[in-house]
Design a protein around this motif. Structure first.
Motif, PDB file in Angstrom:
ATOM      1  N   PRO A 266       0.923  -1.083  -0.096  1.00 49.54           N
ATOM      2  CA  PRO A 266      -0.119   0.055  -0.047  1.00 49.54           C
ATOM      3  C   PRO A 266       0.921   1.306  -0.123  1.00 49.54           C
ATOM      4  O   PRO A 266       0.214   2.328   0.449  1.00 49.54           O
ATOM      5  N   ASP A 267       2.007   1.109  -0.350  1.00 49.12           N
ATOM      6  CA  ASP A 267       3.135   2.204  -0.046  1.00 49.12           C
ATOM      7  C   ASP A 267       2.826   3.596  -0.948  1.00 49.12           C
ATOM      8  O   ASP A 267       2.945   4.821  -0.586  1.00 49.12           O
ATOM      9  N   ASP A 268       2.576   3.489  -2.293  1.00 50.59           N
ATOM     10  CA  ASP A 268       2.713   4.524  -3.369  1.00 50.59           C
ATOM     11  C   ASP A 268       1.281   5.144  -3.420  1.00 50.59           C
ATOM     12  O   ASP A 268       0.627   5.234  -4.245  1.00 50.59           O
ATOM     13  N   ILE A 269       0.793   5.738  -2.253  1.00 50.89           N
ATOM     14  CA  ILE A 269      -0.256   6.683  -1.945  1.00 50.89           C
ATOM     15  C   ILE A 269      -0.226   7.448  -0.994  1.00 50.89           C
ATOM     16  O   ILE A 269       0.385   7.142   0.184  1.00 50.89           O
ATOM     17  N   GLN A 270      -0.681   8.736  -1.013  1.00 51.64           N
ATOM     18  CA  GLN A 270      -0.637   9.686   0.305  1.00 51.64           C
ATOM     19  C   GLN A 270      -1.629  10.543  -0.016  1.00 51.64           C
ATOM     20  O   GLN A 270      -2.259  10.880  -1.089  1.00 51.64           O
ATOM     21  N   VAL A 271      -1.862  11.315   1.070  1.00 49.30           N
ATOM     22  CA  VAL A 271      -3.006  12.311   1.375  1.00 49.30           C
ATOM     23  C   VAL A 271      -2.413  13.340   0.275  1.00 49.30           C
ATOM     24  O   VAL A 271      -1.513  13.874   0.416  1.00 49.30           O
ATOM     25  N   ALA A 272      -3.430  14.081  -0.498  1.00 46.46           N
ATOM     26  CA  ALA A 272      -3.212  15.258  -1.426  1.00 46.46           C
ATOM     27  C   ALA A 272      -3.256  16.450  -0.847  1.00 46.46           C
ATOM     28  O   ALA A 272      -4.107  17.392  -0.963  1.00 46.46           O
ATOM     29  N   PHE A 273      -1.935  16.528  -0.161  1.00 44.49           N
ATOM     30  CA  PHE A 273      -1.620  17.952   0.304  1.00 44.49           C
ATOM     31  C   PHE A 273      -1.094  19.065  -1.079  1.00 44.49           C
ATOM     32  O   PHE A 273      -0.329  18.597  -1.615  1.00 44.49           O
ATOM     33  N   ALA A 274      -1.777  20.146  -0.692  1.00 39.46           N
ATOM     34  CA  ALA A 274      -1.536  20.973  -1.993  1.00 39.46           C
ATOM     35  C   ALA A 274      -0.046  21.470  -2.273  1.00 39.46           C
ATOM     36  O   ALA A 274       0.327  21.637  -3.271  1.00 39.46           O
ATOM     37  N   ASP A 275       0.497  21.591  -0.735  1.00 43.27           N
ATOM     38  CA  ASP A 275       2.012  22.065  -1.134  1.00 43.27           C
ATOM     39  C   ASP A 275       2.889  21.015  -1.478  1.00 43.27           C
ATOM     40  O   ASP A 275       4.121  21.397  -1.940  1.00 43.27           O
ATOM     41  N   ARG A 276       2.453  19.743  -1.559  1.00 41.25           N
ATOM     42  CA  ARG A 276       3.237  18.621  -2.282  1.00 41.25           C
ATOM     43  C   ARG A 276       3.144  18.957  -3.721  1.00 41.25           C
ATOM     44  O   ARG A 276       4.228  18.516  -4.362  1.00 41.25           O
ATOM     45  N   LEU A 277       2.119  19.389  -4.229  1.00 40.26           N
ATOM     46  CA  LEU A 277       2.188  19.722  -5.701  1.00 40.26           C
ATOM     47  C   LEU A 277       3.360  20.907  -5.889  1.00 40.26           C
ATOM     48  O   LEU A 277       4.062  20.825  -7.093  1.00 40.26           O
ATOM     49  N   ALA A 278       3.528  21.714  -4.926  1.00 39.52           N
ATOM     50  CA  ALA A 278       4.593  23.056  -5.302  1.00 39.52           C
ATOM     51  C   ALA A 278       5.848  22.277  -5.089  1.00 39.52           C
ATOM     52  O   ALA A 278       6.544  22.729  -5.947  1.00 39.52           O
ATOM     53  N   GLU A 279       5.881  21.127  -4.478  1.00 38.48           N
ATOM     54  CA  GLU A 279       7.335  20.794  -4.266  1.00 38.48           C
ATOM     55  C   GLU A 279       7.673  20.001  -5.537  1.00 38.48           C
ATOM     56  O   GLU A 279       8.675  20.028  -6.241  1.00 38.48           O
ATOM     57  N   TRP A 280       6.689  19.309  -6.228  1.00 39.26           N
ATOM     58  CA  TRP A 280       6.938  18.725  -7.279  1.00 39.26           C
ATOM     59  C   TRP A 280       7.239  19.684  -8.699  1.00 39.26           C
ATOM     60  O   TRP A 280       7.827  19.139  -9.384  1.00 39.26           O
ATOM     61  N   LEU A 281       6.383  20.633  -8.579  1.00 41.86           N
ATOM     62  CA  LEU A 281       6.596  21.749  -9.506  1.00 41.86           C
ATOM     63  C   LEU A 281       7.857  22.151  -9.550  1.00 41.86           C
ATOM     64  O   LEU A 281       8.624  22.370 -10.524  1.00 41.86           O
ATOM     65  N   GLN A 282       8.560  22.367  -8.439  1.00 36.51           N
ATOM     66  CA  GLN A 282      10.103  22.832  -8.405  1.00 36.51           C
ATOM     67  C   GLN A 282      11.104  21.666  -8.615  1.00 36.51           C
ATOM     68  O   GLN A 282      11.889  22.065  -9.386  1.00 36.51           O
ATOM     69  N   GLY A 283      10.819  20.720  -8.058  1.00 31.14           N
ATOM     70  CA  GLY A 283      11.671  19.604  -8.333  1.00 31.14           C
ATOM     71  C   GLY A 283      11.765  18.690  -9.729  1.00 31.14           C
ATOM     72  O   GLY A 283      12.776  18.341 -10.227  1.00 31.14           O
ATOM     73  N   GLY A 284      10.643  18.602 -10.093  1.00 34.10           N
ATOM     74  CA  GLY A 284      10.378  17.802 -11.292  1.00 34.10           C
ATOM     75  C   GLY A 284      10.346  16.220 -10.804  1.00 34.10           C
ATOM     76  O   GLY A 284      11.161  15.961 -10.115  1.00 34.10           O
ATOM     77  N   THR A 285       9.299  15.525 -11.212  1.00 37.03           N
ATOM     78  CA  THR A 285       9.280  14.189 -10.958  1.00 37.03           C
ATOM     79  C   THR A 285       8.888  14.010  -9.471  1.00 37.03           C
ATOM     80  O   THR A 285       9.437  14.737  -8.588  1.00 37.03           O
ATOM     81  N   VAL A 286       8.116  12.975  -9.034  1.00 36.88           N
ATOM     82  CA  VAL A 286       7.529  12.720  -7.902  1.00 36.88           C
ATOM     83  C   VAL A 286       8.850  12.390  -6.885  1.00 36.88           C
ATOM     84  O   VAL A 286       8.870  12.913  -5.773  1.00 36.88           O
ATOM     85  N   HIS A 287       9.681  11.795  -7.348  1.00 36.39           N
ATOM     86  CA  HIS A 287      10.924  11.411  -6.481  1.00 36.39           C
ATOM     87  C   HIS A 287      12.389  12.124  -6.820  1.00 36.39           C
ATOM     88  O   HIS A 287      13.235  11.762  -6.371  1.00 36.39           O
ATOM     89  N   GLY A 288      11.827  13.327  -7.693  1.00 41.44           N
ATOM     90  CA  GLY A 288      13.055  14.131  -7.927  1.00 41.44           C
ATOM     91  C   GLY A 288      13.449  15.097  -6.672  1.00 41.44           C
ATOM     92  O   GLY A 288      13.035  15.222  -5.510  1.00 41.44           O
TER      93      GLY A 288
END
Length: 369
Positions: A347-369
């Protein structure tokens, strides 16, 4: 026959230009995004390829006199409640077109005078955000950053303020959760992840129900997950079977899988409404893949969940570099976010959709970036 291409900054503008030159009887052969680089300076344009047997007659002195002579009875009829469907209608199209062009020029002028805003618009565009939201976010970002001059530091709070807090599944009362979404969106895997979390980590009793009788392997896949997790699984051959199954197998959390279909199929969408009426879900999760174009995400969401209190669960975020499409679609819809998934591991690859997580992905590129 005359075949001609017309370009505009929107579909309405391109069609208005075609109608004005070739008339109402012109036939649209194809349509799509404009390929001319000039449009990219402003924003993504739109083009149509139109065919007509003959062009509209050019205005002449005699033609003007004829138009003037025919306009008198038309105007009289309009005064009596009628309306000219010819010249006046085309004139309305041109007036509307000019007004739209003026509005776009008004919006563009401040951007051209503000290099910082233009730079941030391009930053958002490069990350898959649509032109409209790139402009809106760039304006808000510079205004929010204010005197501290740190736009990236203001990005998280800005997106969080725009999207609001996440809305995951609440377990205070018995939860009945219905999952909707197009084919291949990842509903079944998402259900398995949530079932494992609720049962193994939250110690809740869970019932899995599949109403997906269209795909041969769909029910078997969910059944396999249920056996691994250690929760009961049932197949509802008809929507009418769901209330009875929930009564026979009471559980703290009931997760209901549905078949994925094209949102163009009216019969399937009607069946979804029947499922909602029968299951009486406490939660409706609309599962959408992040790999879709933002305009398509918005359209599919509106068709699947029109009039329903749906939450947005975005999947396959690991398959895109930037979540710009997700952000643009979420902003356009204005519906609450519930979960993000970023892989196939249960069940690991799921998380609550916090909006600031989108901000992190926008800056870093890719989920694991």
């Amino acid at each position: 026959m005359i075949v001609k291409r017309f370009s505009g900054r929107s579909a309405e503008e391109a069609l208005a230009l075609a109608k004005w030159e070739l008339g109402d009887d012109a036939i649209i052969l194809s349509s799509g995004k404009a390929r001319d680089r000039w449009w990219k300076f402003w924003e993504s344009g739109f083009q149509v390829l139109v065919a007509a047997d003959y062009p509209r007659k050019p205005a002449t002195a005699n033609g003007a006199e004829e138009a003037a002579s025919t306009r008198v009875p038309v105007e009289s009829a309009a005064g009596a409640g009628g309306r000219d469907t010819g010249v006046d209608h085309k004139l309305d199209d041109v007036i509307t077109l000019v007004q739209k062009l003026g509005q776009r020029l008004d919006r563009l002028a401040p951007v051209m005078d503000n290099p910082a805003q233009q730079e941030w618009e391009e930053w958002f565009l490069a990350r898959g955000v649509t032109p409209y939201w790139a402009r809106e976010l760039a304006q808000d970002l510079l205004r929010t950053a204010g005197e501290n001059g740190d736009p990236l530091g203001a990005l998280g709070p800005l997106i969080n303020d725009r999207l609001g807090p996440p809305a995951p599944i609440h377990l205070t009362d018995a939860a009945r959760v219905l999952f909707l979404g197009p084919t291949g969106s990842g509903k079944t895997t998402t259900i398995a992840k949530l079932a494992a979390y609720f049962h193994l980590e939250r110690q809740k009793s869970v019932l899995l129900i599949s109403n997906d009788t269209f795909r041969v392997a769909a029910a078997e896949q969910l059944k396999t997950f249920a056996e691994i997790i250690g929760v009961p699984f049932q197949v509802a051959l008809r929507p009418q079977d769901i209330p009875d199954l929930m009564m026979r197998y009471p559980a703290d959390v009931v997760l209901i899988d549905t078949a994925g279909h094209s949102p163009q199929q009216a019969m399937y969408l009607a069946e979804l409404r029947s499922l909602v009426d029968l299951a009486k879900p406490t939660d409706i999760q609309l599962v959408l893949p992040a790999t879709m174009h933002p305009d398509l995400l918005t359209d599919v969401a509106a068709r699947f969940a029109e009039g329903l209190p749906a939450k947005l669960c975005f999947t396959k975020l690991d398959e895109v570099r930037y979540p710009g499409a997700v952000l643009a679609a979420a902003l356009s819809l204005g519906w609450p976010l519930s979960y993000f998934t970023d892989g196939q591991h249960v069940p690991d690859d799921i998380q609550v959709a916090f909006a600031d997580r989108l901000a992190e992905w926008l800056q870093g590129g890719t989920v694991h970036g």
